[in-house]
Design a protein around this motif. Sequence first.
Motif, PDB file in Angstrom:
ATOM      1  N   ILE A  70       0.782  -1.063  -0.028  1.00 55.35           N
ATOM      2  CA  ILE A  70       0.001   0.074  -0.011  1.00 55.35           C
ATOM      3  C   ILE A  70       0.830   1.352  -0.077  1.00 55.35           C
ATOM      4  O   ILE A  70       0.613   2.357  -0.783  1.00 55.35           O
ATOM      5  CB  ILE A  70      -0.872   0.051   1.503  1.00 55.35           C
ATOM      6  N   LEU A  71       1.819   1.300   0.752  1.00 57.43           N
ATOM      7  CA  LEU A  71       2.841   2.374   0.905  1.00 57.43           C
ATOM      8  C   LEU A  71       4.205   1.965   0.214  1.00 57.43           C
ATOM      9  O   LEU A  71       4.697   0.846   0.434  1.00 57.43           O
ATOM     10  CB  LEU A  71       3.111   2.756   2.323  1.00 57.43           C
ATOM     11  N   SER A  72       4.619   2.951  -0.583  1.00 56.73           N
ATOM     12  CA  SER A  72       5.751   2.869  -1.309  1.00 56.73           C
ATOM     13  C   SER A  72       7.281   2.483  -0.455  1.00 56.73           C
ATOM     14  O   SER A  72       7.554   3.721   0.044  1.00 56.73           O
ATOM     15  CB  SER A  72       5.986   3.875  -2.363  1.00 56.73           C
ATOM     16  N   PRO A  73       7.858   1.604  -0.709  1.00 54.24           N
ATOM     17  CA  PRO A  73       9.168   1.513  -0.190  1.00 54.24           C
ATOM     18  C   PRO A  73      10.268   2.331  -0.554  1.00 54.24           C
ATOM     19  O   PRO A  73      11.312   2.800  -0.136  1.00 54.24           O
ATOM     20  CB  PRO A  73       9.591   0.069  -0.154  1.00 54.24           C
ATOM     21  N   GLU A  74       9.751   2.724  -1.801  1.00 55.84           N
ATOM     22  CA  GLU A  74      11.006   3.741  -2.476  1.00 55.84           C
ATOM     23  C   GLU A  74      10.765   5.241  -1.910  1.00 55.84           C
ATOM     24  O   GLU A  74      11.680   6.063  -1.961  1.00 55.84           O
ATOM     25  CB  GLU A  74      10.599   3.924  -3.975  1.00 55.84           C
ATOM     26  N   LYS A  75       9.475   5.494  -1.390  1.00 52.81           N
ATOM     27  CA  LYS A  75       9.222   6.932  -0.861  1.00 52.81           C
ATOM     28  C   LYS A  75       9.571   6.751   0.508  1.00 52.81           C
ATOM     29  O   LYS A  75      10.298   7.838   0.941  1.00 52.81           O
ATOM     30  CB  LYS A  75       7.923   7.274  -1.194  1.00 52.81           C
ATOM     31  N   PHE A  76       9.381   5.587   1.389  1.00 51.74           N
ATOM     32  CA  PHE A  76       9.368   5.677   2.815  1.00 51.74           C
ATOM     33  C   PHE A  76      10.497   5.036   3.109  1.00 51.74           C
ATOM     34  O   PHE A  76      10.796   3.821   2.568  1.00 51.74           O
ATOM     35  CB  PHE A  76       8.105   5.222   3.258  1.00 51.74           C
ATOM     36  N   GLY A  77      11.011   5.416   4.227  1.00 57.29           N
ATOM     37  CA  GLY A  77      12.184   4.763   5.018  1.00 57.29           C
ATOM     38  C   GLY A  77      11.809   3.543   5.494  1.00 57.29           C
ATOM     39  O   GLY A  77      10.593   3.211   5.931  1.00 57.29           O
ATOM     40  N   PRO A  78      12.724   2.685   6.296  1.00 56.49           N
ATOM     41  CA  PRO A  78      12.351   1.560   6.899  1.00 56.49           C
ATOM     42  C   PRO A  78      11.482   1.551   8.111  1.00 56.49           C
ATOM     43  O   PRO A  78      10.829   0.597   8.407  1.00 56.49           O
ATOM     44  CB  PRO A  78      13.810   0.900   7.247  1.00 56.49           C
ATOM     45  N   TRP A  79      11.351   2.637   8.733  1.00 58.87           N
ATOM     46  CA  TRP A  79      10.868   2.688  10.139  1.00 58.87           C
ATOM     47  C   TRP A  79       9.086   2.959   9.651  1.00 58.87           C
ATOM     48  O   TRP A  79       8.378   3.082  10.609  1.00 58.87           O
ATOM     49  CB  TRP A  79      11.307   3.824  10.882  1.00 58.87           C
ATOM     50  N   LYS A  80       8.968   3.002   8.292  1.00 58.86           N
ATOM     51  CA  LYS A  80       7.394   2.944   8.130  1.00 58.86           C
ATOM     52  C   LYS A  80       6.905   1.684   7.896  1.00 58.86           C
ATOM     53  O   LYS A  80       5.558   1.194   7.959  1.00 58.86           O
ATOM     54  CB  LYS A  80       7.170   3.823   6.641  1.00 58.86           C
ATOM     55  N   PHE A  81       7.722   0.597   8.216  1.00 59.76           N
ATOM     56  CA  PHE A  81       7.269  -0.890   7.802  1.00 59.76           C
ATOM     57  C   PHE A  81       7.895  -1.655   8.910  1.00 59.76           C
ATOM     58  O   PHE A  81       7.381  -2.633   9.204  1.00 59.76           O
ATOM     59  CB  PHE A  81       7.947  -1.433   6.415  1.00 59.76           C
ATOM     60  N   CYS A  82       9.011  -1.373   9.493  1.00 62.27           N
ATOM     61  CA  CYS A  82       9.625  -1.932  10.674  1.00 62.27           C
ATOM     62  C   CYS A  82       9.350  -3.644  10.554  1.00 62.27           C
ATOM     63  O   CYS A  82       8.974  -4.463  11.076  1.00 62.27           O
ATOM     64  CB  CYS A  82       8.706  -1.483  11.886  1.00 62.27           C
ATOM     65  N   THR A  83      10.223  -3.924   9.529  1.00 62.61           N
ATOM     66  CA  THR A  83      10.329  -5.412   9.417  1.00 62.61           C
ATOM     67  C   THR A  83      11.197  -5.912  10.694  1.00 62.61           C
ATOM     68  O   THR A  83      12.155  -5.359  11.323  1.00 62.61           O
ATOM     69  CB  THR A  83      11.199  -5.800   7.786  1.00 62.61           C
ATOM     70  N   GLU A  84      11.048  -7.406  10.859  1.00 68.23           N
ATOM     71  CA  GLU A  84      11.900  -8.006  11.870  1.00 68.23           C
ATOM     72  C   GLU A  84      13.180  -7.940  11.512  1.00 68.23           C
ATOM     73  O   GLU A  84      13.986  -7.681  12.536  1.00 68.23           O
ATOM     74  CB  GLU A  84      11.444  -9.419  11.824  1.00 68.23           C
ATOM     75  N   ASP A  85      13.896  -7.895  10.468  1.00 70.21           N
ATOM     76  CA  ASP A  85      15.180  -7.682  10.246  1.00 70.21           C
ATOM     77  C   ASP A  85      15.701  -6.309  10.586  1.00 70.21           C
ATOM     78  O   ASP A  85      16.709  -6.097  11.402  1.00 70.21           O
ATOM     79  CB  ASP A  85      15.678  -7.893   8.688  1.00 70.21           C
TER      80      ASP A  85
END
Length: 235
Positions: A70-85
């Motif tokens: 839904i939200l672009s990883p190209e626009k947003f940094g990693p802390w918009k997604f907080c993957t386990e890694d």
Amino acid sequence: MSDEKKGMKNFEGRWISYRPEIKLIDCTVRDGGLMNDHHFDDSFVKNVYKTCIASGVDYMEIGYKGSPEILSPEKFGPWKFCTEDDLKKIVDSAENTSGLKLSVMADAERTDYRNDILPCDESPLGMIRVATYIHQIPVALDMVKDAKDKGYEVCLNLMAISIVSERELDEALALIAGSDADVVYVVDSFGALYGEHVQYLIRKYLDATKSAGMQVGMHAHNNQQLGFSNTIDSM
């Protein structure tokens, strides 16, 4: 002990002295990320994490659990997604001597919560805060149940409360009181509330959720330079 002294002791315990029932959550990275699309580098987030531990903060909200569909990883940094890694790069259980719990915010209709939020025992996270507008309550309650079933402490943040009608709020609180949420928040999204509004809403939330044993939280914004004083009023 005289009634006067009993009253003074009660006053000191509630206001002057340390109150362990009050919990503090640091939102520097999560809320601050709205200013830079969550492009904080790892060293900054790590330093916030260490500072929260050193200062005795109860919770650190490290970002969002946004869906990359839904939200672009190209626009947003990693802390918009907080993957386990990404989370595991920051969190070090050996460093966490204070019992700090890690939290993320999951927006209704912007989070693939069934897939992206892992069971609690497989994640460094300890709390999920579900954020919802009034019209998204059905989705939010499903997200609350999903997170609770996965073993998390769960909060529900009912946003933009200053523009919600009394009738809608009453209906929403009745539904929330029947949910699996541990905490429900008064969220002054537009920084529009004054102290008397805050006190009224806190009492209303407490009354509505008392039978369910929920806690009530306050999330203030500072548009009128009242963020701190409104938080004190809420307490």
